[in-house]
Motif scaffolding. Structure first.
Motif, PDB file in Angstrom:
ATOM      1  N   ASP A   1      51.138  -8.616-132.109  1.00 58.59           N
ATOM      2  CA  ASP A   1      49.509  -8.448-131.601  1.00 58.59           C
ATOM      3  C   ASP A   1      49.707  -8.943-130.009  1.00 58.59           C
ATOM      4  O   ASP A   1      49.125  -8.267-129.047  1.00 58.59           O
ATOM      5  N   ASP A   2      50.175 -10.121-130.009  1.00 56.29           N
ATOM      6  CA  ASP A   2      50.255 -10.805-128.564  1.00 56.29           C
ATOM      7  C   ASP A   2      51.115 -10.103-127.648  1.00 56.29           C
ATOM      8  O   ASP A   2      50.871  -9.752-126.541  1.00 56.29           O
ATOM      9  N   PHE A   3      52.226  -9.676-128.170  1.00 51.37           N
ATOM     10  CA  PHE A   3      53.382  -9.036-127.558  1.00 51.37           C
ATOM     11  C   PHE A   3      52.496  -7.505-126.941  1.00 51.37           C
ATOM     12  O   PHE A   3      52.606  -7.170-125.919  1.00 51.37           O
ATOM     13  N   THR A   4      51.956  -7.003-127.890  1.00 55.42           N
ATOM     14  CA  THR A   4      51.496  -5.676-127.595  1.00 55.42           C
ATOM     15  C   THR A   4      50.576  -5.778-126.430  1.00 55.42           C
ATOM     16  O   THR A   4      50.367  -4.907-125.458  1.00 55.42           O
ATOM     17  N   ARG A   5      49.753  -6.658-126.457  1.00 54.31           N
ATOM     18  CA  ARG A   5      48.560  -6.990-125.385  1.00 54.31           C
ATOM     19  C   ARG A   5      49.130  -7.113-124.189  1.00 54.31           C
ATOM     20  O   ARG A   5      48.959  -6.624-123.089  1.00 54.31           O
ATOM     21  N   ARG A   6      50.176  -8.041-124.023  1.00 49.42           N
ATOM     22  CA  ARG A   6      51.077  -8.500-122.885  1.00 49.42           C
ATOM     23  C   ARG A   6      51.564  -7.332-122.328  1.00 49.42           C
ATOM     24  O   ARG A   6      51.543  -7.021-121.273  1.00 49.42           O
ATOM     25  N   ALA A   7      52.361  -6.618-123.378  1.00 48.10           N
ATOM     26  CA  ALA A   7      53.195  -5.396-122.860  1.00 48.10           C
ATOM     27  C   ALA A   7      52.166  -4.327-122.337  1.00 48.10           C
ATOM     28  O   ALA A   7      52.698  -3.675-121.310  1.00 48.10           O
ATOM     29  N   ASN A   8      51.132  -3.823-122.855  1.00 51.27           N
ATOM     30  CA  ASN A   8      50.136  -2.961-122.439  1.00 51.27           C
ATOM     31  C   ASN A   8      49.549  -3.316-121.158  1.00 51.27           C
ATOM     32  O   ASN A   8      49.522  -2.752-120.231  1.00 51.27           O
ATOM     33  N   ARG A   9      49.388  -4.676-120.939  1.00 51.34           N
ATOM     34  CA  ARG A   9      48.949  -5.109-119.629  1.00 51.34           C
ATOM     35  C   ARG A   9      49.868  -4.819-118.604  1.00 51.34           C
ATOM     36  O   ARG A   9      49.511  -4.268-117.397  1.00 51.34           O
ATOM     37  N   VAL A  10      51.242  -5.081-118.623  1.00 50.95           N
ATOM     38  CA  VAL A  10      52.219  -4.967-117.804  1.00 50.95           C
ATOM     39  C   VAL A  10      52.160  -3.383-117.437  1.00 50.95           C
ATOM     40  O   VAL A  10      52.408  -3.031-116.278  1.00 50.95           O
ATOM     41  N   ILE A  11      52.219  -2.532-118.645  1.00 55.97           N
ATOM     42  CA  ILE A  11      52.422  -1.045-118.209  1.00 55.97           C
ATOM     43  C   ILE A  11      51.344  -0.565-117.539  1.00 55.97           C
ATOM     44  O   ILE A  11      51.429   0.215-116.660  1.00 55.97           O
ATOM     45  N   LYS A  12      50.109  -1.046-117.753  1.00 57.61           N
ATOM     46  CA  LYS A  12      49.045  -0.614-117.110  1.00 57.61           C
ATOM     47  C   LYS A  12      48.985  -1.239-115.405  1.00 57.61           C
ATOM     48  O   LYS A  12      48.783  -0.031-114.462  1.00 57.61           O
ATOM     49  N   LEU A  13      49.356  -2.413-115.490  1.00 55.29           N
ATOM     50  CA  LEU A  13      49.382  -2.909-114.021  1.00 55.29           C
ATOM     51  C   LEU A  13      50.485  -2.211-113.177  1.00 55.29           C
ATOM     52  O   LEU A  13      50.426  -2.110-111.812  1.00 55.29           O
ATOM     53  N   SER A  14      51.641  -1.634-113.930  1.00 59.25           N
ATOM     54  CA  SER A  14      52.783  -1.215-113.313  1.00 59.25           C
ATOM     55  C   SER A  14      52.232   0.002-112.330  1.00 59.25           C
ATOM     56  O   SER A  14      52.718   0.440-111.365  1.00 59.25           O
ATOM     57  N   ALA A  15      51.123   0.833-112.711  1.00 56.50           N
ATOM     58  CA  ALA A  15      50.510   1.769-112.003  1.00 56.50           C
ATOM     59  C   ALA A  15      49.215   1.488-110.990  1.00 56.50           C
ATOM     60  O   ALA A  15      49.061   2.043-110.260  1.00 56.50           O
ATOM     61  N   LEU A  16      48.804   0.210-111.040  1.00 54.65           N
ATOM     62  CA  LEU A  16      47.688  -0.181-110.559  1.00 54.65           C
ATOM     63  C   LEU A  16      47.855  -1.218-109.638  1.00 54.65           C
ATOM     64  O   LEU A  16      47.382  -1.177-108.355  1.00 54.65           O
ATOM     65  N   ASP A  17      48.760  -2.207-109.932  1.00 57.98           N
ATOM     66  CA  ASP A  17      48.952  -3.454-109.140  1.00 57.98           C
ATOM     67  C   ASP A  17      50.428  -4.113-109.105  1.00 57.98           C
ATOM     68  O   ASP A  17      50.299  -4.792-110.309  1.00 57.98           O
ATOM     69  N   GLU A  18      51.338  -3.421-108.471  1.00 63.42           N
ATOM     70  CA  GLU A  18      52.697  -4.124-108.853  1.00 63.42           C
ATOM     71  C   GLU A  18      52.716  -5.621-108.771  1.00 63.42           C
ATOM     72  O   GLU A  18      53.251  -6.217-109.646  1.00 63.42           O
ATOM     73  N   ALA A  19      51.986  -6.186-108.125  1.00 65.79           N
ATOM     74  CA  ALA A  19      52.434  -7.815-107.584  1.00 65.79           C
ATOM     75  C   ALA A  19      51.523  -8.364-108.948  1.00 65.79           C
ATOM     76  O   ALA A  19      52.335  -9.449-109.656  1.00 65.79           O
ATOM     77  N   GLN A  20      50.432  -7.974-109.564  1.00 67.65           N
ATOM     78  CA  GLN A  20      49.944  -8.399-110.807  1.00 67.65           C
ATOM     79  C   GLN A  20      51.025  -8.232-111.941  1.00 67.65           C
ATOM     80  O   GLN A  20      51.101  -9.027-112.870  1.00 67.65           O
TER      81      GLN A  20
END
Length: 188
Positions: A128-147
């Motif tokens: 569950d932790d991995f899923t949250r973190r991975a989804n965050r990175v995937i979303k941020l990859s399109a929104l804010d590369e630095a984050q």
């Protein structure tokens, strides 16, 4: 900050490895009771190990600038979904089909099963932790590369945790279940 999890460091207690001395791992393939269903089950375990490693290696590739963020996000989505979905499905199948069969064949399996179920519960938290973190990175990859790059270290740490869990848990599960299967000629 990363959540902390409990990974057993020791092998299963010897009393839970009661048939392993009679059916050591290096003899499984040659045993006449080693059937295709057992080979398939062990193959699924190997696949989980490989996919978890692939996620960690891809994450290291991004951190080392060997891979771009877009390519990484696509691979993280693909392999992460594959790993999490298949692990949940596999554990559900074990709990509802496989483990009851082993328990019926040899009630001594139940002591080990309790320990394995504790592992499943703890691994679910990590997934569950991995899923949250991975989804965050995937979303941020399109929104804010630095984050996104700031969050990748957390995905890496969680992927290492998954590998450590799988190494301990799957080996114990195999060394408890396969000797019972061979001894009782199950899964034929």
């Amino acid at each position: 900050m990363l959540d902390t999890y409990t990974i057993r460091q020791d092998d299963m207690p010897q009393e839970m490895r009661f048939l392993l001395n009679h059916y050591p791992r290096d003899s499984w393939d040659a045993h006449p009771g080693f059937k295709e269903k057992t080979r398939h089950w062990l193959g699924a375990h190997q696949m989980f190990r490989r996919v978890a490693e692939r996620i960690r290696l891809d994450t290291e590739g991004l951190l080392n600038n060997d891979m771009g963020l877009d390519g990484y996000a696509g691979r993280l989505s693909y392999y992460g979904r594959n790993l999490v979905g298949n692990l949940h499905g596999h554990h559900s199948w074990e709990d509802h089909s496989y483990f009851p069969e082993l328990s019926a064949a040899d009630p001594r399996f139940d002591a080990g099963l309790e320990l394995l179920e504790q592992d499943h519960s703890e691994l679910d938290k990590v997934l569950d932790d991995f899923t949250r973190r991975a989804n965050r990175v995937i979303k941020l990859s399109a929104l804010d590369e630095a984050q996104a790059y700031d969050e990748v270290g957390k995905v890496h740490a969680t992927s290492e945790m998954i590998e450590a869990f799988l190494k301990r848990h799957l080996s114990d599960e195999e060394e408890l279940a396969v000797p019972i299967i061979l001894h009782n000629r199950l899964r034929g």
